[in-house]
Design a protein around this motif. Structure first.
Motif, PDB file in Angstrom:
ATOM      1  N   ALA A   1       0.863  -1.057  -0.011  1.00  0.00           N
ATOM      2  CA  ALA A   1       0.074   0.062   0.071  1.00  0.00           C
ATOM      3  C   ALA A   1       0.879   1.443   0.032  1.00  0.00           C
ATOM      4  CB  ALA A   1      -0.922  -0.250   1.270  1.00  0.00           C
ATOM      5  N   VAL A   2       1.788   1.222   0.932  1.00  0.00           N
ATOM      6  CA  VAL A   2       2.791   2.604   1.059  1.00  0.00           C
ATOM      7  C   VAL A   2       3.558   2.762  -0.467  1.00  0.00           C
ATOM      8  CG1 VAL A   2       4.566   3.427   2.335  1.00  0.00           C
ATOM      9  CG2 VAL A   2       2.732   2.540   3.332  1.00  0.00           C
ATOM     10  N   LEU A   3       4.196   1.470  -0.769  1.00  0.00           N
ATOM     11  CA  LEU A   3       4.969   1.660  -1.949  1.00  0.00           C
ATOM     12  C   LEU A   3       4.128   2.123  -3.337  1.00  0.00           C
ATOM     13  CD1 LEU A   3       7.296  -1.275  -1.859  1.00  0.00           C
ATOM     14  CD2 LEU A   3       7.740   1.181  -1.469  1.00  0.00           C
ATOM     15  N   THR A   4       2.919   1.547  -3.347  1.00  0.00           N
ATOM     16  CA  THR A   4       1.898   1.960  -4.423  1.00  0.00           C
ATOM     17  C   THR A   4       1.665   3.494  -4.346  1.00  0.00           C
ATOM     18  OG1 THR A   4       0.920  -0.482  -4.317  1.00  0.00           O
ATOM     19  CG2 THR A   4      -0.436   1.467  -5.412  1.00  0.00           C
ATOM     20  N   LEU A   5       1.264   4.094  -3.073  1.00  0.00           N
ATOM     21  CA  LEU A   5       1.010   5.339  -3.183  1.00  0.00           C
ATOM     22  C   LEU A   5       2.213   6.124  -3.676  1.00  0.00           C
ATOM     23  CD1 LEU A   5      -0.933   5.350   0.374  1.00  0.00           C
ATOM     24  CD2 LEU A   5      -1.986   5.912  -1.994  1.00  0.00           C
ATOM     25  N   ILE A   6       3.546   5.783  -3.250  1.00  0.00           N
ATOM     26  CA  ILE A   6       4.480   6.472  -3.610  1.00  0.00           C
ATOM     27  C   ILE A   6       4.786   6.379  -5.119  1.00  0.00           C
ATOM     28  CG2 ILE A   6       7.342   6.723  -3.257  1.00  0.00           C
ATOM     29  CD1 ILE A   6       6.576   5.760  -0.256  1.00  0.00           C
ATOM     30  N   ILE A   7       4.867   5.178  -5.669  1.00  0.00           N
ATOM     31  CA  ILE A   7       5.027   4.831  -6.992  1.00  0.00           C
ATOM     32  C   ILE A   7       3.870   5.556  -7.878  1.00  0.00           C
ATOM     33  CG2 ILE A   7       4.704   3.080  -8.890  1.00  0.00           C
ATOM     34  CD1 ILE A   7       6.148   1.202  -6.607  1.00  0.00           C
TER      35      ILE A   7
ATOM     36  N   ILE B   1       5.765  12.243 -13.346  1.00  0.00           N
ATOM     37  CA  ILE B   1       6.521  12.158 -14.688  1.00  0.00           C
ATOM     38  C   ILE B   1       5.931  12.213 -15.659  1.00  0.00           C
ATOM     39  CG2 ILE B   1       8.114  10.400 -15.924  1.00  0.00           C
ATOM     40  CD1 ILE B   1       9.098   9.392 -12.845  1.00  0.00           C
ATOM     41  N   ALA B   2       4.610  11.628 -15.974  1.00  0.00           N
ATOM     42  CA  ALA B   2       3.741  11.534 -16.791  1.00  0.00           C
ATOM     43  C   ALA B   2       3.237  12.985 -17.444  1.00  0.00           C
ATOM     44  CB  ALA B   2       2.410  10.614 -16.610  1.00  0.00           C
ATOM     45  N   TYR B   3       3.188  13.805 -16.147  1.00  0.00           N
ATOM     46  CA  TYR B   3       2.638  15.202 -16.180  1.00  0.00           C
ATOM     47  C   TYR B   3       3.780  16.045 -17.058  1.00  0.00           C
ATOM     48  CZ  TYR B   3       1.763  19.925 -15.088  1.00  0.00           C
ATOM     49  OH  TYR B   3       1.434  21.391 -15.079  1.00  0.00           O
ATOM     50  N   LEU B   4       4.942  15.871 -16.445  1.00  0.00           N
ATOM     51  CA  LEU B   4       6.236  16.535 -16.905  1.00  0.00           C
ATOM     52  C   LEU B   4       6.414  16.283 -18.518  1.00  0.00           C
ATOM     53  CD1 LEU B   4       8.530  16.450 -13.900  1.00  0.00           C
ATOM     54  CD2 LEU B   4       7.243  18.737 -14.719  1.00  0.00           C
ATOM     55  N   ALA B   5       6.025  14.939 -18.771  1.00  0.00           N
ATOM     56  CA  ALA B   5       6.338  14.489 -20.203  1.00  0.00           C
ATOM     57  C   ALA B   5       5.179  14.761 -21.124  1.00  0.00           C
ATOM     58  CB  ALA B   5       6.437  12.938 -20.274  1.00  0.00           C
ATOM     59  N   GLY B   6       4.156  15.562 -20.701  1.00  0.00           N
ATOM     60  CA  GLY B   6       3.183  16.077 -21.311  1.00  0.00           C
ATOM     61  C   GLY B   6       1.999  14.915 -21.696  1.00  0.00           C
ATOM     62  N   MET B   7       2.197  13.618 -21.009  1.00  0.00           N
ATOM     63  CA  MET B   7       1.151  12.598 -21.311  1.00  0.00           C
ATOM     64  C   MET B   7       0.160  12.752 -20.468  1.00  0.00           C
ATOM     65  SD  MET B   7       4.116   9.645 -21.176  1.00  0.00           S
ATOM     66  CE  MET B   7       3.037   8.343 -21.283  1.00  0.00           C
TER      67      MET B   7
ATOM     68  N   ASP C   1      -2.669  15.805 -18.226  1.00  0.00           N
ATOM     69  CA  ASP C   1      -2.982  17.268 -18.084  1.00  0.00           C
ATOM     70  C   ASP C   1      -2.826  17.647 -16.669  1.00  0.00           C
ATOM     71  OD1 ASP C   1      -3.536  17.421 -20.682  1.00  0.00           O
ATOM     72  OD2 ASP C   1      -5.772  16.840 -20.235  1.00  0.00           O
ATOM     73  N   VAL C   2      -2.913  16.890 -15.586  1.00  0.00           N
ATOM     74  CA  VAL C   2      -2.596  17.009 -14.266  1.00  0.00           C
ATOM     75  C   VAL C   2      -1.479  16.189 -13.424  1.00  0.00           C
ATOM     76  CG1 VAL C   2      -5.171  17.868 -13.824  1.00  0.00           C
ATOM     77  CG2 VAL C   2      -4.628  15.505 -13.547  1.00  0.00           C
ATOM     78  N   TRP C   3      -0.958  16.701 -12.533  1.00  0.00           N
ATOM     79  CA  TRP C   3       0.213  15.951 -11.907  1.00  0.00           C
ATOM     80  C   TRP C   3      -0.263  14.956 -11.032  1.00  0.00           C
ATOM     81  CZ3 TRP C   3       0.618  15.713  -6.668  1.00  0.00           C
ATOM     82  CH2 TRP C   3      -0.085  16.714  -5.797  1.00  0.00           C
ATOM     83  N   TYR C   4      -1.562  14.623 -10.404  1.00  0.00           N
ATOM     84  CA  TYR C   4      -1.724  13.885  -9.795  1.00  0.00           C
ATOM     85  C   TYR C   4      -2.499  12.626 -10.348  1.00  0.00           C
ATOM     86  CZ  TYR C   4      -6.091  16.797 -10.362  1.00  0.00           C
ATOM     87  OH  TYR C   4      -6.970  17.503 -11.048  1.00  0.00           O
TER      88      TYR C   4
END
Length: 171
Positions: A147-153, A160-166, A168-171
């Protein structure tokens, strides 16, 4: 073995165990599309049952891909039959858990793609672990680590997907 080494080994073991669910969840998204599982139908409350995000193609390909990962893990470390069975249960359970999460989001009025913190990150893990627990024993320590690792990952991968433009939001 030191306490830190034992903890690291426990974390790696937990990640290895849950990998079919992670791969199924990712594959369901990557290979999804086409016909939604709910076939576009509404629940008696007038809202979609699950929504367009959970599709038959994603469910089938995600389950197959995750099961293959479990089979490979079984060959490498476990027993091949155990790997196939646990791979299937984790994979199908993950996608079922994701569908249940979507069902819950529709009931409480959260639209597709809109955030539902914790539910979005852990619905697939809950489904995977519930189904897998029908076949194997899963310790609370393993559940907690996953559970903890999944939240972090999840947070890191979304950023990373947000910064790569994949996304629209960072969450």
């Amino acid at each position: 073995m030191s306490d830190i080494t034992a903890f690291i080994m426990t974390c790696l073991s937990a990640v290895y165990f849950i990998m079919p669910a992670y791969i199924a969840n990712l594959s369901g998204l990557a290979f999804g599309g086409t016909t939604p599982v709910d076939l576009g139908r509404n629940f008696p409350d007038g809202k979609r049952i699950i929504g367009d995000g959970v599709t038959w193609k994603g469910l089938i390909f995600g389950t197959i891909t995750g099961t293959l990962v479990g089979a490979i893990e079984g060959i490498l470390i476990w027993d091949p039959v155990y790997g196939i069975v646990i791979g299937f249960l984790l994979s199908f359970g993950a996608l079922l858990g994701d569908a249940v999460g979507s069902f819950i989001k529709r009931r409480i009025g959260i639209g597709r793609g809109k955030p539902a913190p914790i539910l979005d990150q852990l619905d697939f893990i809950a489904g995977a672990l519930i189904l897998a627990s029908l076949f194997t024993t899963i310790t609370w320590e393993t559940v907690s680590i996953i559970a903890v690792l999944t939240l972090i990952i999840h947070l890191i991968s979304n950023i990373i997907a947000y910064l790569a433009g994949m996304k629209d939001v960072w969450y």
